[in-house]
Design a protein around this motif. Structure first.
Motif, PDB file in Angstrom:
ATOM      1  N   TYR A 116      -5.063   3.261  -3.499  1.00 46.88           N
ATOM      2  CA  TYR A 116      -4.110   2.787  -4.499  1.00 46.88           C
ATOM      3  C   TYR A 116      -3.547   3.978  -5.257  1.00 46.88           C
ATOM      4  O   TYR A 116      -4.026   4.373  -6.325  1.00 46.88           O
ATOM      5  N   THR A 117      -2.511   4.567  -4.644  1.00 41.13           N
ATOM      6  CA  THR A 117      -1.838   5.741  -5.185  1.00 41.13           C
ATOM      7  C   THR A 117      -0.341   5.483  -5.232  1.00 41.13           C
ATOM      8  O   THR A 117       0.174   4.536  -4.611  1.00 41.13           O
ATOM      9  N   GLU A 118       0.386   6.333  -5.929  1.00 40.45           N
ATOM     10  CA  GLU A 118       1.839   6.197  -6.011  1.00 40.45           C
ATOM     11  C   GLU A 118       2.472   6.352  -4.633  1.00 40.45           C
ATOM     12  O   GLU A 118       3.430   5.644  -4.292  1.00 40.45           O
ATOM     13  N   GLU A 119       1.947   7.268  -3.825  1.00 38.76           N
ATOM     14  CA  GLU A 119       2.494   7.473  -2.480  1.00 38.76           C
ATOM     15  C   GLU A 119       2.332   6.215  -1.629  1.00 38.76           C
ATOM     16  O   GLU A 119       3.268   5.774  -0.950  1.00 38.76           O
ATOM     17  N   ALA A 120       1.126   5.610  -1.654  1.00 41.09           N
ATOM     18  CA  ALA A 120       0.888   4.385  -0.888  1.00 41.09           C
ATOM     19  C   ALA A 120       1.749   3.245  -1.409  1.00 41.09           C
ATOM     20  O   ALA A 120       2.229   2.397  -0.638  1.00 41.09           O
ATOM     21  N   GLU A 122       4.776   3.465  -2.725  1.00 40.28           N
ATOM     22  CA  GLU A 122       6.148   3.643  -2.239  1.00 40.28           C
ATOM     23  C   GLU A 122       6.282   3.188  -0.787  1.00 40.28           C
ATOM     24  O   GLU A 122       7.267   2.541  -0.412  1.00 40.28           O
ATOM     25  N   VAL A 123       5.279   3.547   0.038  1.00 40.79           N
ATOM     26  CA  VAL A 123       5.308   3.138   1.445  1.00 40.79           C
ATOM     27  C   VAL A 123       5.242   1.621   1.558  1.00 40.79           C
ATOM     28  O   VAL A 123       6.000   0.990   2.308  1.00 40.79           O
ATOM     29  N   PHE A 124       4.340   1.016   0.791  1.00 38.27           N
ATOM     30  CA  PHE A 124       4.139  -0.423   0.887  1.00 38.27           C
ATOM     31  C   PHE A 124       5.401  -1.175   0.452  1.00 38.27           C
ATOM     32  O   PHE A 124       5.840  -2.117   1.128  1.00 38.27           O
ATOM     33  N   VAL A 125       5.985  -0.763  -0.639  1.00 39.60           N
ATOM     34  CA  VAL A 125       7.201  -1.422  -1.129  1.00 39.60           C
ATOM     35  C   VAL A 125       8.329  -1.275  -0.112  1.00 39.60           C
ATOM     36  O   VAL A 125       9.066  -2.230   0.163  1.00 39.60           O
ATOM     37  N   ARG A 126       8.448  -0.087   0.476  1.00 41.10           N
ATOM     38  CA  ARG A 126       9.480   0.120   1.502  1.00 41.10           C
ATOM     39  C   ARG A 126       9.326  -0.885   2.638  1.00 41.10           C
ATOM     40  O   ARG A 126      10.320  -1.489   3.099  1.00 41.10           O
ATOM     41  N   ASN A 127       8.101  -1.093   3.099  1.00 42.69           N
ATOM     42  CA  ASN A 127       7.855  -1.995   4.219  1.00 42.69           C
ATOM     43  C   ASN A 127       8.068  -3.461   3.837  1.00 42.69           C
ATOM     44  O   ASN A 127       8.576  -4.255   4.636  1.00 42.69           O
ATOM     45  N   VAL A 128       7.687  -3.833   2.626  1.00 44.46           N
ATOM     46  CA  VAL A 128       7.931  -5.201   2.157  1.00 44.46           C
ATOM     47  C   VAL A 128       9.431  -5.477   2.122  1.00 44.46           C
ATOM     48  O   VAL A 128       9.896  -6.546   2.560  1.00 44.46           O
ATOM     49  N   LEU A 129      10.195  -4.532   1.617  1.00 49.88           N
ATOM     50  CA  LEU A 129      11.651  -4.704   1.549  1.00 49.88           C
ATOM     51  C   LEU A 129      12.251  -4.851   2.947  1.00 49.88           C
ATOM     52  O   LEU A 129      13.180  -5.641   3.157  1.00 49.88           O
ATOM     53  N   GLN A 130      11.707  -4.107   3.917  1.00 55.72           N
ATOM     54  CA  GLN A 130      12.205  -4.215   5.286  1.00 55.72           C
ATOM     55  C   GLN A 130      11.970  -5.621   5.829  1.00 55.72           C
ATOM     56  O   GLN A 130      12.862  -6.215   6.462  1.00 55.72           O
ATOM     57  N   VAL A 131      10.796  -6.172   5.591  1.00 52.36           N
ATOM     58  CA  VAL A 131      10.485  -7.511   6.079  1.00 52.36           C
ATOM     59  C   VAL A 131      11.347  -8.555   5.373  1.00 52.36           C
ATOM     60  O   VAL A 131      11.903  -9.458   6.001  1.00 52.36           O
ATOM     61  N   GLN A 132      11.484  -8.428   4.066  1.00 49.65           N
ATOM     62  CA  GLN A 132      12.276  -9.407   3.310  1.00 49.65           C
ATOM     63  C   GLN A 132      13.740  -9.393   3.726  1.00 49.65           C
ATOM     64  O   GLN A 132      14.387 -10.445   3.776  1.00 49.65           O
ATOM     65  N   ASP A 133      14.259  -8.215   4.033  1.00 53.84           N
ATOM     66  CA  ASP A 133      15.631  -8.134   4.522  1.00 53.84           C
ATOM     67  C   ASP A 133      15.773  -8.893   5.839  1.00 53.84           C
ATOM     68  O   ASP A 133      16.813  -9.520   6.102  1.00 53.84           O
ATOM     69  N   ALA A 134      14.721  -8.847   6.670  1.00 56.31           N
ATOM     70  CA  ALA A 134      14.785  -9.478   7.985  1.00 56.31           C
ATOM     71  C   ALA A 134      14.617 -10.994   7.912  1.00 56.31           C
ATOM     72  O   ALA A 134      15.334 -11.745   8.583  1.00 56.31           O
ATOM     73  N   ILE A 155      -4.756   3.839  -9.228  1.00 57.09           N
ATOM     74  CA  ILE A 155      -4.225   2.579  -9.736  1.00 57.09           C
ATOM     75  C   ILE A 155      -5.222   1.471  -9.405  1.00 57.09           C
ATOM     76  O   ILE A 155      -5.772   1.436  -8.305  1.00 57.09           O
ATOM     77  N   SER A 156      -5.453   0.558 -10.328  1.00 59.57           N
ATOM     78  CA  SER A 156      -6.303  -0.590 -10.026  1.00 59.57           C
ATOM     79  C   SER A 156      -5.584  -1.507  -9.036  1.00 59.57           C
ATOM     80  O   SER A 156      -4.354  -1.473  -8.916  1.00 59.57           O
ATOM     81  N   GLU A 157      -6.356  -2.329  -8.323  1.00 60.14           N
ATOM     82  CA  GLU A 157      -5.744  -3.216  -7.337  1.00 60.14           C
ATOM     83  C   GLU A 157      -4.756  -4.182  -7.979  1.00 60.14           C
ATOM     84  O   GLU A 157      -3.661  -4.422  -7.456  1.00 60.14           O
ATOM     85  N   TRP A 158      -5.120  -4.748  -9.143  1.00 58.36           N
ATOM     86  CA  TRP A 158      -4.226  -5.710  -9.778  1.00 58.36           C
ATOM     87  C   TRP A 158      -2.941  -5.046 -10.272  1.00 58.36           C
ATOM     88  O   TRP A 158      -1.857  -5.629 -10.152  1.00 58.36           O
ATOM     89  N   ASP A 159      -3.042  -3.823 -10.776  1.00 54.45           N
ATOM     90  CA  ASP A 159      -1.831  -3.118 -11.195  1.00 54.45           C
ATOM     91  C   ASP A 159      -0.978  -2.719  -9.996  1.00 54.45           C
ATOM     92  O   ASP A 159       0.257  -2.731 -10.066  1.00 54.45           O
ATOM     93  N   PHE A 160      -1.640  -2.365  -8.893  1.00 51.19           N
ATOM     94  CA  PHE A 160      -0.922  -2.032  -7.658  1.00 51.19           C
ATOM     95  C   PHE A 160      -0.112  -3.242  -7.191  1.00 51.19           C
ATOM     96  O   PHE A 160       1.073  -3.136  -6.870  1.00 51.19           O
TER      97      PHE A 160
END
Length: 284
Positions: A116-120, A122-134, A155-160
């Motif tokens: 649970y890091t800022e880098e992870a 950003e990657v996760f949000v990018r992939n969610v957006l790709q799926v939602q667009d599809a 980052i805590s899991e709930w904050d993530f």
């Protein structure tokens, strides 16, 4: 969001041993949840049977293979299959997990945890957006059960989860059994998790059972979905329902799958605890 008739209602996970029962006996519950990947083959008998069941039930599609936490973008063929399924079945909800299961073309048969890091994030949000667009709708993200934590998580899991939801405008699927299992494995307060999560974004609740194993004289709680919901998770559900009475609720059971009567009994218990006026028909 489409077909939101499952709000304020109780469903059960539809597994292969129960396909015939729910096809031949509609009306026991108002909705059923399937694992999306089991129905990707367009001409398979399972897909054909799902089409028939869909005529009598609302369906939720719950994925286990998008690997949203992987550094690579979503696998094109997997996403195309999901889009085809969603377009045909028109599920009420589409969901997947806060996890990863693929790296460099190698697929793992598990939902693996993220740092649970800022880098992870950003990657996760990018992939969610790709799926939602599809799929042209919000995706629900489910909190995982976990058995280890990364030392470099910041980052805590709930904050993530809250950040994923805010940045992607996705929705959340809150698995209360996963929260309870992880709280025992990691020593945090399950009620704090419930209070910290963005409750307005939660569209669905999962309830399931777990098992306890002893490894090197230490206990580990494992989210096996192989037993009835325990009293402590029912209590979390009671607390949740007092403030969030309209959330869709699912009974999950994936291993040592019981008869439909047992599933329907758990669904009826959920309706009583939540104070819902929904009638769960007993299996005959």
């Amino acid at each position: 969001m489409r077909n939101m008739g499952i709000h304020n209602s109780i469903g059960v996970g539809l597994r292969h041993p129960h396909l015939n029962f729910f096809e031949q006996n509609p009306g026991h519950v108002s909705w059923l949840e399937v694992h999306s990947e089991n129905y990707f083959e367009i001409n398979s008998p399972a897909r054909q049977q799902l089409r028939s069941i869909r005529q009598q039930h609302q369906i939720s599609c719950h994925g286990v293979g998008l690997s949203l936490g992987s550094v690579n973008e979503i696998e094109t063929s997997h996403l195309q299959s999901l889009v085809q399924l969603v377009d045909e079945i028109e599920p009420s909800l589409v969901s997947d997990h806060l996890s990863w299961s693929e790296n460099g073309g190698v697929h793992f048969n598990d939902l693996l945890p993220l740092p649970y890091t800022e880098e992870a994030l950003e990657v996760f949000v990018r992939n969610v957006l790709q799926v939602q667009d599809a799929i042209k709708r919000p995706l629900l993200i489910e909190n995982p059960s976990s058995y280890l934590r990364f030392k470099h998580s910041t980052i805590s899991e709930w904050d993530f989860l809250n950040e994923v939801q805010q940045r992607s405008e996705c929705q959340l699927l809150l698995d209360l059994n996963n929260i309870y299992v992880s709280s025992l494995n990691h020593g945090f307060d399950a009620l704090h998790y419930l209070n910290a999560i963005n409750q307005n974004a939660v569209q669905e609740i999962h309830l399931a059972g777990f098992t306890v194993k002893e490894i090197q004289n230490s206990k580990i709680w494992i989210d096996t979905h192989s037993t009835k919901v325990c009293d402590e998770v029912w209590e979390l559900y009671r607390v949740w329902s007092q403030s969030n009475p309209n959330t869709a609720t699912l009974i999950e059971w994936d291993m040592d799958i019981p008869s439909p009567e047992v599933l329907l009994s758990e669904a009826k218990k959920a309706s009583v605890i939540a104070g819902k006026s929904i009638q769960i028909r007993e299996a005959s």
